[in-house]
Enzyme design. Sequence first.
Site, short mmCIF file in Angstrom:
data_model
loop_
_atom_site.label_atom_id
_atom_site.label_comp_id
_atom_site.label_asym_id
_atom_site.label_seq_id
_atom_site.Cartn_x
_atom_site.Cartn_y
_atom_site.Cartn_z
N ASP A 1 2.33 6.73 -8.95
CA ASP A 1 1.83 7.13 -10.26
C ASP A 1 2.61 8.28 -10.89
OD1 ASP A 1 -0.21 5.26 -10.40
OD2 ASP A 1 -1.49 6.46 -9.11
N HIS B 1 -0.38 10.88 -0.55
CA HIS B 1 -0.86 9.52 -0.32
C HIS B 1 -1.49 9.44 1.05
CE1 HIS B 1 -0.95 5.16 -0.16
NE2 HIS B 1 -0.83 5.21 -1.46
#
Length: 424
Positions: free
Chosen positions: A359, A302
């Site tokens: 996700d 991320h």
Amino acid sequence: MSMAKLLLNDKEYEFPLITGSEGEVAIDISKLRAQTGAITYDPGYGNTGACLSDITFIDGEQGILRYRGYPIEQLAEKSSFVEVCYLLIYGQLPTAQELKDFEHKITYHTLLHEDMKKFFEGYPRTAHPMAIMSAMAISLSAYYPDLTDPEMIDLNIIRLLAKFKTIAAFAYKKSVGQPYIYPRNDLSYTEDMLHMMFAVPTEPYQLSPVITRALDMLLILHADHEQNCSTSTVRMVGSSQANLFASIGAGVSALWGPLHGGANQEVIQMLEMIHKDGGDYQKYMTLAKDKNSSFRLMGFGHRVYKNFDPRATILKKATDAVLNELGVSDPLLDIAKNLEEIALRDSYFVDRKLYPNVDFYSGIIYRALGIPTEMFTVMFALGRLPGWIAQWKEMTNDSATRINRPRQIYTGSVARDYTAVNTR
Ligand code: CMC
């Protein structure tokens, strides 16, 4: 006032500092070019604060995510998606009466103009639902005028919140070739979404509290994430004073990419591939680290979270609970857990601070809820909608907003004379 000093070609310049409410320090370079003639170079905008915002706070090192000051853990456990929509868009939690009124409004604006159904008919059955979502969001502006009066803007916000899920459900029905199912006003927001997706004219959908609550929580976890790619797109498009629907349609397109919201679909496809390949996750770990391969461990890494993604922590727990409650056993969950376990000990991932993101586990829950893979990113969009709206509203009400227009450092040819090709 504290200042930052810049030494450029032996000349010193001073720039004011801005400190956010959580102590984050920024150098205000808005006058940099005017004062020095220079610009900054920041590909991917990783060091650029493009706005001041009161909506969402993230501390990527500590794994903190708060909407309007409220920790995501508390909202995911105790709030509802509709309440979170209100919180993000209007800035505070609603009173009981405000929540009731808001729920009523977004329930009574769910119908699409009947003419819009013809658009769905024109798509091939294989159309990705995100293509339909983006086009339909923008198409709403053809039916609901671009009004500048704050009350009318608020009405368009309600319309968008209400109709977006009808569009999502119709896009799904199109993909499976079933008749569209109209919304029901006696159902909650999330129940209605499930009803429109899974009921058929011959049989109602049996609502399950476990499924409804799990989907509601997933929507809450996705509701905002400050200046990510799709949200910045919404602000970018909106900064030209394009209307709400056009700005959100652009945000949907940005979300679709596999490095952003499209990653949830990619994660499941990756896990399925590993499963079909005999479950040899070690092989794919090696591939993910190989710089000659374009394979990435989807659902890992991320831009902001460098320790853990608090949404992934909540989801990992929820995945076990939801699958248990539904009595579902999914071999992909074991593969996912094994991949995570290895990655957490592997120096490639540890050194680069790559951890599971939102996700990584969301797709496994969606699968257990019966939501097909191609609809995963649509679910992300449905969840992110209130965040996009809140950010668009904040941007349009901010007197400091200017049309977004970055600069570049030109690296092409210097001036040269044109010579016509001899065509004879
Ligand atoms: N698998 C393998 N290597 C990776 C991965 C990954 N998933 N993610 C990053 N790396 C490596 C990358 O190759 C680079 O290595 P090196 O320093 O040797 O060149 C290093 O880690 C830094 O990566 P980056 O691409 O510069 O990092 P970024 O901040 O630009 O990208 C990211 C962040 C999320 C796009 C990236 O981690 C990624 O592609 N992850 C997979 C896609 C994904 O899961 N996306 C969903 C993000 S969360 C939902 C959302 O908010 O949209």
